[in-house]
Motif scaffolding. Structure first.
Motif, PDB file in Angstrom:
ATOM      1  N   GLY A   1      -7.096 -54.645  -6.003  1.00  0.00           N
ATOM      2  CA  GLY A   1      -7.605 -55.068  -5.507  1.00  0.00           C
ATOM      3  C   GLY A   1      -8.487 -54.322  -6.051  1.00  0.00           C
ATOM      4  N   VAL A   2      -8.677 -53.372  -7.003  1.00  0.00           N
ATOM      5  CA  VAL A   2     -10.063 -53.548  -8.370  1.00  0.00           C
ATOM      6  C   VAL A   2     -11.382 -54.715  -8.157  1.00  0.00           C
ATOM      7  CG1 VAL A   2     -11.567 -52.814 -10.859  1.00  0.00           C
ATOM      8  CG2 VAL A   2      -9.114 -51.631  -9.622  1.00  0.00           C
ATOM      9  N   ILE A   3     -10.419 -55.640  -8.540  1.00  0.00           N
ATOM     10  CA  ILE A   3     -10.732 -57.076  -9.033  1.00  0.00           C
ATOM     11  C   ILE A   3     -11.516 -57.676  -7.167  1.00  0.00           C
ATOM     12  CG2 ILE A   3     -10.767 -59.704  -8.812  1.00  0.00           C
ATOM     13  CD1 ILE A   3      -8.600 -58.626 -11.001  1.00  0.00           C
ATOM     14  N   SER A   4     -10.729 -57.403  -5.949  1.00  0.00           N
ATOM     15  CA  SER A   4     -11.822 -57.423  -5.108  1.00  0.00           C
ATOM     16  C   SER A   4     -12.761 -57.027  -5.099  1.00  0.00           C
ATOM     17  CB  SER A   4     -10.791 -57.632  -4.026  1.00  0.00           C
ATOM     18  OG  SER A   4      -9.735 -58.325  -3.473  1.00  0.00           O
ATOM     19  N   LYS A   5     -12.831 -55.709  -4.998  1.00  0.00           N
ATOM     20  CA  LYS A   5     -14.059 -54.850  -4.836  1.00  0.00           C
ATOM     21  C   LYS A   5     -15.271 -55.396  -5.736  1.00  0.00           C
ATOM     22  CE  LYS A   5     -12.338 -50.946  -2.881  1.00  0.00           C
ATOM     23  NZ  LYS A   5     -11.446 -49.769  -3.652  1.00  0.00           N
ATOM     24  N   LEU A   6     -15.026 -55.471  -6.835  1.00  0.00           N
ATOM     25  CA  LEU A   6     -16.198 -56.742  -8.171  1.00  0.00           C
ATOM     26  C   LEU A   6     -16.508 -57.469  -8.029  1.00  0.00           C
ATOM     27  CD1 LEU A   6     -14.303 -55.186 -11.313  1.00  0.00           C
ATOM     28  CD2 LEU A   6     -16.019 -54.302 -10.518  1.00  0.00           C
TER      29      LEU A   6
END
Length: 586
Positions: A25-30
């Motif tokens: 999820g964090v990777i998608s936001k980044l």
């Protein structure tokens, strides 16, 4: 989940480094913030300015700012030459004063007081033989200038630059690095000898196909033994292992003779055997397997091992093994190395779609689809498995082709007879670079004026022409170098010339010929086919010469032939000509 922000130096600029435990999820936001991943720093990173920092604060609540300690400040930029360490640059100082407030108007950090040498972490290492050795961070412009100098080399194994110890080269490199003085004045004068040193060669009881080579603890001697392509290191016995073959032993003697090192052979009579020398296929497959398993965590190696075993059982080439397994590992990595049996078809299709969104080339997309179909259909034995989605449409690109005059210019500027001959035979017979380096004397049929290409791409044999114009050169070359296994031998006896060295010969020739076209050794093969077609050769014969399975692959050269192209007149030219003729009549 907490996310740590840290200032990092990467690709000749400062960035905000983003560190956190793996979370999709964090990777998608980044990714939505245009962040990128750095393998060097093992973190995601984003532009070092206040706008980027504000975006991070908007998307992530729990941010931790990691400021450098005083010891890190002094050691994060190593000293080069006679430079002294300094305090933090202005932007880093502002971090201490206001958390992580970054200058918006100065993203390039032009006022940074650090010299280039300090920023690039320039570090002089111990000499190796006739070379100075140094390490620094990658810088595209500087690296290109360095490697453009004769006598400067890049060692990919140790990630260091090697510079011939010569006064003129010292001055040129120091100017590029902006650090004077950087190298000492211990210039190279003659080959370093190690008279009195001893290399001991003993049997290897665990496997009689290998011999143990004990080398003195001297950097130069160890670097020499590491250059043998088939060498392995035994940590338990603290020695190097080489195939127990006569040619390898002779290579050792020749390689260490200039250093005056004594070779102490303790091998029993008859221990060295020709059959102990691994063939090229064994070496390629072994090295490819080692590289594949190095990319996979221990828990997922069983899945990759099944893939490797199936590919080998079907007798596919090492190239196919590398392509399929690389794509499969990429797929597993994206799914946290889960069991592939638990990954549903919708997930697979979603993953393939994301690859296309990221701008993956059509050929890479095809490789990924083929690898997944192979795994599920052949490895997991699910014959009904299908990926019902349109294949990525391939880009139809025309290959670069050299004219006959340009080819002649390339051949004329090459002085080394070996280098000239391998380029001539590559063009004259339309060979791939792998076929040039793998060519053996027994494959050249002088009486029939043919070359027998064995086990080429697709595991196919074919017969190609041996140009009459190079028969005399080949025979003279054979007398000059002696009859050995390979036509173009490499650095060691019994080893073929490397494909990378052939490409370097071509690059040097292009530079000397002052040609602006971007061409490789494979361009000579394209030129061979195009020139045959221009001379009226039937395309079916050209297909056989090139070893193409489908005539469709060969028809691409019909778009490149100059003869037919020159006969076609643009309607604009015809219009202008007719108008000019009309004016003359009036």
């Amino acid at each position: 989940m907490s996310i740590t922000l840290k200032k990092i130096w990467h690709r000749d600029a400062f960035w905000i480094g983003i560190y956190f435990p793996y979370d999709s999820g964090v990777i998608s936001k980044l990714k939505s913030l245009d962040a990128r991943y750095s393998k060097t720093h093992t973190c995601w990173y984003i532009d070092y300015n206040s706008v980027s920092y504000a975006k991070l604060k908007d998307h992530f609540a729990d941010l931790i700012i990691e400021l450098p300690s005083s010891s890190e400040i002094k050691t994060s930029y190593p000293v080069a030459g006679n430079l002294e360490s300094r305090d933090l640059p202005p932007i880093a100082k502002s971090e201490h004063q206001s958390g992580f407030e970054i200058s918006q108007n100065n993203p390039g950090h032009k006022t940074d007081p650090y010299s280039f040498a300090t920023k690039m972490r320039l570090q002089l290492l111990e000499n190796i033989g006739k070379y100075w050795v140094f390490r620094m961070h990658y810088h595209q412009t500087v690296s290109k200038e360095l490697l453009g100098l004769k006598g400067v080399f890049w060692n990919s194994n140790y990630k260091v630059y090697m510079v011939l110890r010569h006064p003129k080269l010292k001055q040129e490199v120091e100017v590029i690095l902006g650090t004077v003085p950087f190298f000492p004045e211990d210039y190279y004068s003659k080959e370093v000898t190690f008279k009195g040193e001893r290399i001991v060669i003993s049997p290897h009881p665990e496997d009689l196909a290998w011999m143990e080579v004990y080398v003195p603890a001297l950097v130069v001697l160890k670097e020499k033994i590491k250059r043998f392509s088939m060498v392995r290191y035994s940590t338990t016995k603290n020695c190097y292992l080489l195939p127990a073959a006569p040619t390898v032993y002779e290579g050792l003697l020749l390689h260490f003779e200039p250093s005056l090192v004594l070779i102490d052979s303790r091998l029993p009579k008859g221990y060295l055997k020709k059959q102990h020398l691994p063939n090229r296929k064994q070496l390629d497959l072994r090295n490819t397997k080692a590289r594949i398993f190095d990319q996979v965590p221990e828990g997922a190696q069983a899945y990759v091992s099944d893939m490797v075993d199936t590919v080998l059982a079907l007798n596919y080439s090492s190239s196919t093994l590398k392509t399929y397994c690389s794509s499969f590992i990429q797929f597993l990595r994206q799914h946290d190395f889960r069991n592939p049996s638990d990954i549903s078809q919708p997930e697979i299709k979603r993953y393939l779609g994301s690859l296309m969104e990221r701008g993956l080339s059509a050929s890479s997309g095809h490789s990924m689809v083929n690898a997944l179909l192979f795994y599920y259909q052949r490895v997991l034995c699910v014959p009904a498995f299908e990926l019902k989605l349109p294949r990525p449409k391939k880009e139809r690109k025309l290959p670069t082709v050299l004219t006959m005059d340009e080819c002649l210019r390339i051949f004329q500027v090459v002085d080394n007879p070996k280098h000239k001959l391998l380029l001539l035979i590559g063009y004259g017979a339309g060979l791939r670079v792998s076929e040039i380096v793998g060519l053996q004397w027994r494959d050249i049929l002088f009486d029939e004026h043919k070359i027998h290409i064995k086990n080429a791409k697709g595991k196919k044999d074919r017969m190609v022409m041996l140009p009459y114009s190079i028969v005399g050169s080949l025979e003279y070359y054979r007398q000059l170098y002696g009859v050995r296994q390979y036509v173009f031998e490499g650095q060691f006896a019994g080893e073929p010339y490397s494909a990378g060295s052939v490409q370097q010969v071509m690059r040097d020739a292009l530079k000397k010929a002052k040609l602006e076209k971007k061409a490789t050794v494979h361009t000579l093969r394209h030129s061979f086919a195009t020139h045959l077609l221009e001379n009226g050769t039937d395309i079916r014969y050209i297909q056989q010469f090139l070893g193409h399975s489908s005539i469709k692959t060969t028809t691409i050269y019909t778009h490149l032939t100059k003869t037919a192209f020159d006969k076609i007149v643009s309607p604009l030219d015809r219009m202008v000509d007719d108008n000019n003729k009309k004016k003359i009549r009036e």
